[in-house]
Scaffold this motif. Structure first.
Motif, PDB file in Angstrom:
ATOM      1  N   ARG A 111      42.771 -10.305  23.133  1.00 37.92           N
ATOM      2  CA  ARG A 111      43.288  -8.563  24.003  1.00 37.92           C
ATOM      3  C   ARG A 111      41.728  -8.296  23.339  1.00 37.92           C
ATOM      4  N   SER A 112      41.625  -7.996  24.209  1.00 37.73           N
ATOM      5  CA  SER A 112      39.568  -6.915  23.654  1.00 37.73           C
ATOM      6  C   SER A 112      40.273  -5.386  24.823  1.00 37.73           C
ATOM      7  N   ILE A 157      36.363  -7.278  21.090  1.00 39.22           N
ATOM      8  CA  ILE A 157      37.228  -8.187  21.785  1.00 39.22           C
ATOM      9  C   ILE A 157      38.111  -8.586  20.184  1.00 39.22           C
ATOM     10  N   VAL A 159      41.564  -6.783  19.487  1.00 41.59           N
ATOM     11  CA  VAL A 159      42.334  -6.043  19.009  1.00 41.59           C
ATOM     12  C   VAL A 159      44.050  -6.188  20.102  1.00 41.59           C
ATOM     13  N   ASN A 160      44.440  -4.977  19.764  1.00 40.06           N
ATOM     14  CA  ASN A 160      45.762  -5.886  20.738  1.00 40.06           C
ATOM     15  C   ASN A 160      46.293  -4.720  20.286  1.00 40.06           C
TER      16      ASN A 160
ATOM     17  N   PRO B  33      39.237 -16.126  27.791  1.00 34.48           N
ATOM     18  CA  PRO B  33      38.564 -15.926  29.299  1.00 34.48           C
ATOM     19  C   PRO B  33      37.616 -15.179  29.923  1.00 34.48           C
ATOM     20  N   THR B  37      33.780 -11.406  26.781  1.00 33.18           N
ATOM     21  CA  THR B  37      34.231 -12.075  25.505  1.00 33.18           C
ATOM     22  C   THR B  37      33.195 -13.319  25.668  1.00 33.18           C
ATOM     23  N   HIS B  40      29.922 -12.164  23.567  1.00 32.82           N
ATOM     24  CA  HIS B  40      30.372 -12.396  22.420  1.00 32.82           C
ATOM     25  C   HIS B  40      30.095 -13.981  21.736  1.00 32.82           C
ATOM     26  N   LEU B 102      44.098  -7.956  30.106  1.00 33.74           N
ATOM     27  CA  LEU B 102      44.247  -8.684  28.806  1.00 33.74           C
ATOM     28  C   LEU B 102      42.673  -6.990  28.251  1.00 33.74           C
ATOM     29  N   LEU B 103      43.175  -5.832  28.997  1.00 35.00           N
ATOM     30  CA  LEU B 103      42.042  -4.654  27.958  1.00 35.00           C
ATOM     31  C   LEU B 103      43.212  -4.764  27.376  1.00 35.00           C
ATOM     32  N   VAL B 104      43.081  -3.103  26.474  1.00 33.22           N
ATOM     33  CA  VAL B 104      44.091  -2.475  25.935  1.00 33.22           C
ATOM     34  C   VAL B 104      43.461  -0.805  26.339  1.00 33.22           C
ATOM     35  N   THR B 105      42.390  -1.132  26.054  1.00 35.25           N
ATOM     36  CA  THR B 105      41.709   0.180  27.199  1.00 35.25           C
ATOM     37  C   THR B 105      40.239   0.197  27.580  1.00 35.25           C
TER      38      THR B 105
END
Lengths: 209, 125
Positions: A111-112, A157, A159-160, B33, B37, B40, B102-105
């Motif tokens: 997750r990112s 990249i 981080v949760n 995914p 990413t 990176h 998949l993004l936290v923020t």
């Protein structure tokens, strides 16, 4: 005309003092030295012919493609510079191992997050160096830089949670502090010390988690 | 053991380590995914892998002329890889290929909305 989301933000030039003549001359000397060094490294041997050839090429290059004015206000501090490089190399190794492990780990989707970090010292040089270094240290990749406010938008990249995001934001500011300690002027170093935790940009407050 | 042999063994270790990291970067490119990413993977293990290969080559070649070229390759790789990753990432950003689930923020979206809003106001004025 409808503004379109695909185009990046227009760089709005923040007001900057025009460079003095001495600063301009210093910039030019640094640029020529760098270009001559590259030229000599390309040839591989240090001879006077190479030095003179390099000087000619550098002069022509700077006359035909003048560099944008970069304000380098500080000077190089050797010890913090060494500390920055050691930490940078360590980070590069950690980052590579981390990405390699994520790639080989079965059944795991990383997750990112995309976060905005407002740097304390808003100069082109600091923005560039921090962005470059960030892209090579663990977890982060630079997505966009806003020159007018000195804000970097970083893709992170692995981080949760929001907590990890905030920890990462502090990590970016620490990286900036290391760069400023290595090359910043005393004025910039004071600003970094005074503003330990700068407020986030106004429009980011209250972003739903 | 002579110095040459030691240097050769060190060179071999560096070359193999660099090759393995590049392999991991390739695997990451396939398995991650979405585009961001994957960048990176293109930016980090790949750069370190190349640097290790360059060190290995330098230890094996041991001539000044070759080593200066290798140093240049390393410097330019360090300077340009982040820029390339940035350009690709920025070109692809507001797009379906990005897995927003998949993004936290996502604080860049808020920033772009604000800029678009400011431009709207300018158009109206």
């Amino acid at each position: 005309m409808k503004p379109d989301q695909m185009t990046p933000a227009e760089p709005t030039d923040p007001p900057r003092r025009p460079l003095s003549r001495a600063a301009l001359r210093r910039n030019r000397i640094i640029a020529v030295t760098g270009l001559v060094a590259v030229w000599i490294l390309l040839w591989g041997t240090f001879t006077w012919a190479n030095v003179i050839g390099g000087l000619v090429v550098a002069t022509v290059l700077l006359a035909v493609f003048p560099l944008p004015p970069v304000t380098f206000a500080g000077r190089i501090h050797p010890l913090p510079m060494l500390r920055f490089w050691l930490r940078f190399l360590r980070d590069l190794v950690v980052a590579s191992v981390q990405i390699a492990w994520m790639a080989l780990r079965p059944g795991h989707t990383p997750r990112s997050a995309i976060i905005a970090v407002r740097l304390r010292v808003n100069t082109d040089l600091n923005l560039t160096l921090t962005a470059e270094a960030l892209s090579l240290v663990p977890g982060s990749l630079i997505l966009e830089a806003d020159r007018s406010t000195g804000t970097l938008f970083v893709h992170v990249i692995g981080v949760n949670s929001r907590d990890e995001v905030e920890r990462f934001r502090r990590g970016v500011l620490e990286l900036e502090a290391r760069i400023i300690a290595a090359i910043g002027s005393s004025d910039e170093q004071r600003r970094v010390r005074e503003v330990a935790h700068p407020p986030p940009p106004a429009d980011l407050e209250g972003v739903p988690t | 053991m002579s110095l040459d042999a030691v240097l050769d063994i060190a060179a071999a270790v560096f070359l193999v380590a660099g090759a393995l990291l590049s392999l991991a970067a390739g695997v990451a490119l396939l398995r991650f995914p979405d585009l961001l990413t994957r960048m990176h993977a293109a930016a980090k293990p790949q750069v370190l892998g190349l640097l290790l290969v360059l060190i290995g080559c330098a230890l094996r070649l041991r001539t000044g002329v070759d080593i200066t070229t290798l140093v240049l390759v390393g410097i330019f790789q360090l300077a340009t890889a982040p820029v390339a990753a940035h350009m690709v990432g920025r070109a692809a950003y507001p797009h379906d290929d990005i897995r927003t689930d998949l993004l936290v923020t996502d604080e860049l979206a808020a920033h772009l909305d604000r800029i678009a809003g400011a431009r709207d106001d300018e158009v109206r004025a």
